[in-house]
Design an enzyme around this catalytic site. Sequence first.
Site, short mmCIF file in Angstrom:
data_model
loop_
_atom_site.label_atom_id
_atom_site.label_comp_id
_atom_site.label_asym_id
_atom_site.label_seq_id
_atom_site.Cartn_x
_atom_site.Cartn_y
_atom_site.Cartn_z
N TRP A 141 0.17 -10.24 1.76
CA TRP A 141 -0.39 -9.29 2.90
C TRP A 141 -0.81 -7.88 2.08
CZ3 TRP A 141 1.33 -4.68 4.29
CH2 TRP A 141 0.66 -4.08 5.65
N HIS A 142 -0.22 -7.70 1.15
CA HIS A 142 -0.10 -6.26 0.44
C HIS A 142 -1.48 -6.31 -0.34
CE1 HIS A 142 4.02 -5.70 1.33
NE2 HIS A 142 3.59 -4.53 1.61
N GLY A 143 -1.93 -7.31 -0.78
CA GLY A 143 -3.11 -7.18 -1.61
C GLY A 143 -3.51 -8.47 -2.22
N PHE A 195 -4.24 -1.44 2.03
CA PHE A 195 -3.80 -2.70 2.50
C PHE A 195 -4.37 -2.95 3.91
CE2 PHE A 195 0.33 -1.44 0.17
CZ PHE A 195 -0.38 -1.79 -1.02
#
Lengths: 479, 312
Positions: free
Chosen positions: A327-329, A479
């Site tokens: 999800w963060h990247g 993000f």
Amino acid sequence: MTFNSIGFAIFLPIVFVLYWFVFSKSAKTQNLLLLLASIVFYILADWKFISLLAASGFINYYLARQIAKNKEGAARSLLFYLGVLLNVGVLLYFKYFNFFVDSFVALFNYTGAKISFTPFHILLPLGISFFTFQMIGYLIDVNNEEIEPSSNLAAFFTYLAYFPKILSGPIERVQNFLPQIERKRTFDYALAVDGMRQFLWGLFTKMVIANNLNPFTSEIFDNSESMNGSALLLGTIYYTVQIYADFSGYSNMACGVSKMFNIRITNNFAFPFFSTNISEFWRKWHISLTSWMMDYVFTPINFLLRKHKKLGVMFSVLVTFLLVGLWHGANWTFVAFGIVHGLLFIPVIIKGSMAKGTSVAQNRALPTFNEGVKMISLFLLISFVNILFRAENIQHAWACFTELFSLSLFTLPIVRPWISAILIVFYFLIEWIGRNNEYAFAQFTNKFNKPIRYSLYYGMALAIFWFGGEAEQFIYFQF
Amino acid sequence: MRAFTIKAFLFSIPLIALLISLEAYLFFHANSFNTKAAYLKSNAAQIECLFLGSSHTAGSINPELMTMHTSNMAHAKQDPQLDSALFFHYIPKMKNLKYVFIEINYHSLEFKNEPDAMRVPWYYRYHGIKIYEPKFLHRFSIFATSPNFFKTYIVNKLNPYSRKSINNKYGFSLIGIEGVFQELNYNEAEIFKTAEKRIKNRVSDPSVKNYSFNKRKMLSIIDYCLANNIQVVFLKTPFFTSYKKYYNSEKLALRDEFIKTQRAKDDRILLLDFENDERFTVRDFANDDHLTFDGAQKLTLLVNEAIMNQKK
């Protein structure tokens, strides 16, 4: 436009005055103003993707209503899966397309095939991870009949695009937000004052703490090849504090602004560094993401694997944190970040203390020795894992780890930002003293008389103005 | 609600007042920018020599020592685009202009300010020159162009123990710049040893795009001067050997080619080359490419002498 910009200092009072003095007649007019303000806010931040936001809103609004209309049968499932796929598809395209294709190409090339791939020039829409997750959660809840779909398009769009949360969350649940904006809001003096205080505290942590740590963490990680182990240790600790000050600062500002409009949104942080185990830490860190993952990923998987008991829990946690990382990247470093955090849960699961760990030093000024050791160990552990969060790629992270755990750890650091160390101690001290409040600064304002309170406000405002580091983008905007 | 709004407004008044006073301080307090602008505006009709360029010229030519009426309009980080904008902004008023000195140092044809460069909005505020559309806030606030720079500047001005810059009426600094050479006790071995760290990031590769752009800007000044019987002088200011060691030869060749071509095209263009002048010793330098106050006095006298000889 961001919360720490001059533009926002002009934007907010205008919206506030219009909201309470001109558009205060009904919930409808209030929502209309908030929606207009949110659209202007988003356009000023990133005008290119306003149509994507609008399309996301219309499609999900319509799909949720259709899902609810089709009580049973294949049509309902089809609509539901179509909705989820569309949301995931948008996220995959904008955020992960290049990453996945690049990784597949690398994998094929590793086996001897010769394929080349020129990455697409895909711009990442601001806030996409936040608003897409909100929409997926909304569809799941409607499909599970936990909520009724919204029948008020303006209110729904206000929920989607609400300016305090559109850029970096929280990932707000519809059941928390919509009931608040479906009724007319009346002005709550105490809440508005509290909102201003919370905003001020958030701005302080972002500008004075996070922005002043940034030059050192950048210097250390951008030149990691010439840093010794002790400098990298400082860098990892500073970076952990920087992310916290940056993101909790944003969250406090978002909550604070929202309170001024008499709307409460989820506070994303609850003093996570005063935790004694990883499970407690994640219950207090980026709360809206963790609870989203818990409800929509962990719980269903864990339910499916319930026969496997602890093994099933471990697997569910690993999958959940793999997704938290992703999800963060779109980078293998984030995948590794997620997996490592998942692995850190294993001893906690084995011990059966997943749900344990509440507040440290309850009714005491200081933690016990045992609590202190646990908190510091956890903080250091999280700081080490944050190397993965900060590194450019896995090789970079590995090089940092190798140097960090070499003998050079026992030499004097090449970079010695001692003034920043004092800043960190001061910040943590305030956080510790105010840990039983919604945000730390509340502790210092609720108990004092007016002159002291105002001196604190002005002191903080002047500190932001004078010592606020160069305006840096919020870390979580990426993000 | 009303009480809250009034209280919030009253709370912000001291903060707004602080911002306004800082802005007023910056606007009215004498600095090299507003002093130079004021001098040029009130003496434009008498100016005979005009110096353009970057900090190398700004800190090297003291108009007070020049025989002719002189304005040194060079500023730190001033590129040919700004030179040209300044020149064409004031030229209609400079009826008596005889000499235009164009700095043509190693970096001159390659350096170009980006639209968000800190000093660019200052030209709008002090001269009314707009090379890029200034940001809304920068139209009104100098402080907003670089808060951190000005915080340091103001603290320095208010601190009774700090080294204060004093400018003469021409905006030329009478104390020069505080350079690293003094810190190193003018020890040449130390200067060379530490040079790489200071210089390596400043000696970039050639930029064809910037070169062509700057060339066009310089040529616009040159063409105007030649057409209007104004003497063009290319000025190379002294550089210490420690800097020259890191020159990019390609970039240097492009610069020299430009000078050669222009002078071949029109022999009225004069070149005053002090780049390798051995009369300038280590003690004349504040750092690798800037002169001290004494070094500047020396260069100004040499330039003046050259011009007066040429005039004869």
